[in-house]
Enzyme design. Structure first.
Site, PDB file in Angstrom:
ATOM      1  N   ALA A  68       0.850  -1.197   0.000  1.00 44.17           N
ATOM      2  CA  ALA A  68       0.000   0.000   0.000  1.00 44.17           C
ATOM      3  C   ALA A  68       0.883   1.243   0.000  1.00 44.17           C
ATOM      4  CB  ALA A  68      -0.906   0.005   1.230  1.00 44.17           C
ATOM      5  N   CYS A  69       0.585   2.165  -0.904  1.00 45.08           N
ATOM      6  CA  CYS A  69       1.306   3.437  -0.933  1.00 45.08           C
ATOM      7  C   CYS A  69       0.294   4.580  -0.867  1.00 45.08           C
ATOM      8  CB  CYS A  69       2.188   3.538  -2.173  1.00 45.08           C
ATOM      9  SG  CYS A  69       1.317   3.775  -3.727  1.00 45.08           S
ATOM     10  N   PRO A  70       0.761   5.802  -0.587  1.00 48.48           N
ATOM     11  CA  PRO A  70      -0.170   6.920  -0.405  1.00 48.48           C
ATOM     12  C   PRO A  70      -1.110   7.183  -1.581  1.00 48.48           C
ATOM     13  CG  PRO A  70       1.982   7.520   0.428  1.00 48.48           C
ATOM     14  CD  PRO A  70       2.133   6.189  -0.265  1.00 48.48           C
TER      15      PRO A  70
END
Length: 102
Positions: free
Chosen positions: A8-10
């Site tokens: 998960a990334c921003p």
């Protein structure tokens, strides 16, 4: 060794999926069983089941944001890394997992 992972990334676009691919490809080369759940712009994809989590020896959380439903992993041994580490140093992540399993 059986691993489940979350990426998960921003922004939840490219890096989330690139990290998932990198972890999967590297695990395959090392003979490690892995299933990767992505938490990206499209929501949760390839969701880990209770059975996946129960069977896993270790959980890799490659995330730069809070992982949704993280409480699913409270009873599991977890390795927390950044998305960049998953992209640039996946083999080192698996080495760290192997050391923790000993």
């Amino acid at each position: 060794m059986k691993i489940v992972a979350i990426t998960a990334c921003p922004t939840g676009i490219a890096h989330t999926y690139m990290a998932a691919d990198k972890l999967s490809d590297t695990a395959k080369k090392l003979g490690i069983t892995i299933k990767v759940e992505t938490q990206g712009a499209m929501g949760i994809e390839n969701r880990l089941t209770e059975q996946d989590i129960h069977r896993a020896d270790i959980v890799v959380m490659a995330a730069d944001i809070r992982v949704e439903y993280g409480e699913r992993f409270e009873s599991k041994l977890c390795v927390n890394v950044s998305i960049q580490d998953a992209l640039k140093k996946p083999q080192s992540i698996f080495s760290q997992c192997q050391k923790l399993m000993k």
